[in-house]
Design an enzyme around this catalytic site. Sequence first.
Site, PDB file in Angstrom:
ATOM      1  N   SER A 142       0.907  -1.058   0.225  1.00  0.00           N
ATOM      2  CA  SER A 142       0.166   0.012   0.064  1.00  0.00           C
ATOM      3  C   SER A 142       1.016   1.231  -0.093  1.00  0.00           C
ATOM      4  O   SER A 142       1.989   0.970   0.338  1.00  0.00           O
ATOM      5  CB  SER A 142      -0.830   0.033   1.064  1.00  0.00           C
ATOM      6  OG  SER A 142      -1.372   1.323   1.636  1.00  0.00           O
ATOM      7  N   TYR A 155      -2.229  -0.860  10.567  1.00  0.00           N
ATOM      8  CA  TYR A 155      -2.269  -1.214   9.175  1.00  0.00           C
ATOM      9  C   TYR A 155      -1.038  -0.655   8.461  1.00  0.00           C
ATOM     10  O   TYR A 155      -0.401  -1.439   7.657  1.00  0.00           O
ATOM     11  CB  TYR A 155      -3.406  -0.373   8.530  1.00  0.00           C
ATOM     12  CG  TYR A 155      -3.584  -0.708   6.986  1.00  0.00           C
ATOM     13  CD1 TYR A 155      -3.998  -1.793   6.586  1.00  0.00           C
ATOM     14  CD2 TYR A 155      -3.563   0.283   6.143  1.00  0.00           C
ATOM     15  CE1 TYR A 155      -4.033  -2.087   5.309  1.00  0.00           C
ATOM     16  CE2 TYR A 155      -3.351   0.241   4.802  1.00  0.00           C
ATOM     17  CZ  TYR A 155      -3.709  -0.979   4.210  1.00  0.00           C
ATOM     18  OH  TYR A 155      -3.797  -1.116   2.859  1.00  0.00           O
TER      19      TYR A 155
HETATM   20  N1  LIG Z   1      -8.817   0.057  -1.305  1.00  0.00           N
HETATM   21  C1  LIG Z   1      -7.637   0.788  -1.122  1.00  0.00           C
HETATM   22  O1  LIG Z   1      -7.607   2.000  -0.848  1.00  0.00           O
HETATM   23  C2  LIG Z   1      -6.395   0.018  -0.868  1.00  0.00           C
HETATM   24  C3  LIG Z   1      -4.948   0.682  -0.854  1.00  0.00           C
HETATM   25  C4  LIG Z   1      -3.768   0.171  -0.590  1.00  0.00           C
HETATM   26  C5  LIG Z   1      -3.698  -1.190  -0.548  1.00  0.00           C
HETATM   27  N2  LIG Z   1      -4.834  -1.917  -0.537  1.00  0.00           N
HETATM   28  C6  LIG Z   1      -4.652  -3.269  -0.261  1.00  0.00           C
HETATM   29  O2  LIG Z   1      -5.379  -4.024  -1.356  1.00  0.00           O
HETATM   30  C7  LIG Z   1      -5.462  -5.186  -0.868  1.00  0.00           C
HETATM   31  C8  LIG Z   1      -7.293  -5.670  -1.323  1.00  0.00           C
HETATM   32  O3  LIG Z   1      -8.050  -4.690  -0.788  1.00  0.00           O
HETATM   33  P1  LIG Z   1      -9.455  -4.225  -1.477  1.00  0.00           P
HETATM   34  O4  LIG Z   1      -8.998  -2.553  -1.514  1.00  0.00           O
HETATM   35  O5  LIG Z   1      -9.736  -4.659  -2.468  1.00  0.00           O
HETATM   36  O6  LIG Z   1     -10.512  -4.433  -0.174  1.00  0.00           O
HETATM   37  P2  LIG Z   1     -11.728  -5.384  -0.014  1.00  0.00           P
HETATM   38  O7  LIG Z   1     -12.490  -5.012  -1.126  1.00  0.00           O
HETATM   39  O8  LIG Z   1     -12.131  -5.284   1.426  1.00  0.00           O
HETATM   40  O9  LIG Z   1     -11.057  -6.753  -0.288  1.00  0.00           O
HETATM   41  C9  LIG Z   1     -10.141  -7.335   0.557  1.00  0.00           C
HETATM   42  C10 LIG Z   1     -10.053  -8.875   0.271  1.00  0.00           C
HETATM   43  O10 LIG Z   1      -9.331  -9.639   1.205  1.00  0.00           O
HETATM   44  C11 LIG Z   1     -10.056 -10.947   1.481  1.00  0.00           C
HETATM   45  N3  LIG Z   1      -9.772 -11.282   2.955  1.00  0.00           N
HETATM   46  C12 LIG Z   1      -9.950 -10.287   3.907  1.00  0.00           C
HETATM   47  N4  LIG Z   1      -9.610 -11.224   5.217  1.00  0.00           N
HETATM   48  C13 LIG Z   1      -9.115 -12.464   4.499  1.00  0.00           C
HETATM   49  C14 LIG Z   1      -8.801 -13.675   5.115  1.00  0.00           C
HETATM   50  N5  LIG Z   1      -8.650 -13.769   6.399  1.00  0.00           N
HETATM   51  N6  LIG Z   1      -8.644 -14.664   4.354  1.00  0.00           N
HETATM   52  C15 LIG Z   1      -8.791 -14.605   3.069  1.00  0.00           C
HETATM   53  N7  LIG Z   1      -9.207 -13.554   2.388  1.00  0.00           N
HETATM   54  C16 LIG Z   1      -9.365 -12.507   3.234  1.00  0.00           C
HETATM   55  C17 LIG Z   1     -11.530 -10.386   1.380  1.00  0.00           C
HETATM   56  O11 LIG Z   1     -12.529 -11.567   1.224  1.00  0.00           O
HETATM   57  P3  LIG Z   1     -13.347 -12.242   2.147  1.00  0.00           P
HETATM   58  O12 LIG Z   1     -13.685 -11.219   3.190  1.00  0.00           O
HETATM   59  O13 LIG Z   1     -14.350 -12.971   1.295  1.00  0.00           O
HETATM   60  O14 LIG Z   1     -12.374 -13.118   2.981  1.00  0.00           O
HETATM   61  C18 LIG Z   1     -11.538  -9.703  -0.043  1.00  0.00           C
HETATM   62  O15 LIG Z   1     -11.673 -10.450  -1.173  1.00  0.00           O
HETATM   63  C19 LIG Z   1      -5.620  -5.364   0.868  1.00  0.00           C
HETATM   64  O16 LIG Z   1      -4.192  -5.937   0.910  1.00  0.00           O
HETATM   65  C20 LIG Z   1      -5.419  -4.000   1.005  1.00  0.00           C
HETATM   66  O17 LIG Z   1      -4.630  -3.695   2.235  1.00  0.00           O
HETATM   67  C21 LIG Z   1      -6.130  -1.316  -0.545  1.00  0.00           C
END
Ligand SMILES: NC(=O)c1ccc[n+]([C@@H]2O[C@H](COP(=O)([O-])OP(=O)(O)OC[C@H]3O[C@@H](n4cnc5c(N)ncnc54)[C@H](OP(=O)(O)O)[C@@H]3O)[C@@H](O)[C@H]2O)c1
Length: 261
Positions: A142, A155
């Site tokens: 991130s 985080y």
């Molecule tokens: N959105 C942002 O602004 C942003 C910015 C920088 C980095 N990121 C990173 O991008 C990645 C994806 O996040 P996103 O933004 O797409 O958010 P999101 O829509 O909430 O997706 C998170 C994903 O992780 C899965 N997950 C969470 N806990 C889990 C577990 N214990 N086991 C298996 N799967 C798990 C969730 O699936 P289930 O709930 O179905 O398990 C979901 O598919 C993360 O690593 C996040 O830190 C996001």
Amino acid sequence: MRLKNSVVLITGASSGIGEATALAFARKGARLALCARRVARLQAVAKRCREAGSPRVTTKRVDVGRRVEARGFIAAALRDFERVDVLVNNAGLGWAGPLLEMPEEKARELVEVNILGLLWASQAALEPMLAAGAGVIINVSSIAGVRAAPYSALYSATKHAVTGLSHALRGELSGSGVKVCAVYPAVTTSEFFTVSGGREVGPVYSAEWVANLIVRTARFPRRDAMVFPFRLAHFAEPFLGGLIDHAVGELRRKAEPDVSR
Ligand SMILES: NC(=O)c1ccc[n+]([C@@H]2O[C@H](COP(=O)([O-])OP(=O)(O)OC[C@H]3O[C@@H](n4cnc5c(N)ncnc54)[C@H](OP(=O)(O)O)[C@@H]3O)[C@@H](O)[C@H]2O)c1
């Protein structure tokens, strides 16, 4: 790397960046193994991936924070496809608020999913990759893994760990044929902020934008990928600092009583 028929494993593929990444690889004709905890959502993503051009998609209910389940995901994919070309360690979550108020359970979940989940999946995937002398591991860090954000302290710490682990492992595997890259998304439209309780500040990128960057990184795993264009990367630090200071100011104004009256 040629993506057509390659075998791509994605954790956290049930929503957001993981879902968009699965679809982006599907459009390139890659075969996919997807995991997350919400099975119905995962199966819906798999169906769309098949329609988008993936010759084969498997799904598995996995909590990546549990070592046995994370390893089981890689083992099942290996059984189904007999190789692993790309692992995208995307599963992750955040928590927004003052560190003092962070519940123990949430703190453990962040460490177990964001750091250990990535470690368990990587260790398991490295075995077949090293045996084949090829493979790419892409870790979704991130912008908070470059510049820590107040009110997202743990985080930020977990994402700094992802950045550090990726760089160290890349060095460790140099010459093996296996590449490790980190990707640093900025604020991205997904379910992240619903889960973390935070809110979007600054420019917001689409999950598709980040997904395309991940696909490009798999094809050309020479270096890490910033969501900010490369030529702007060295401006990112002060820019992010400004954004974060602004966001923190707003949060403080909300949290503290108005003393001007
Ligand atoms: N959105 C942002 O602004 C942003 C910015 C920088 C980095 N990121 C990173 O991008 C990645 C994806 O996040 P996103 O933004 O797409 O958010 P999101 O829509 O909430 O997706 C998170 C994903 O992780 C899965 N997950 C969470 N806990 C889990 C577990 N214990 N086991 C298996 N799967 C798990 C969730 O699936 P289930 O709930 O179905 O398990 C979901 O598919 C993360 O690593 C996040 O830190 C996001």
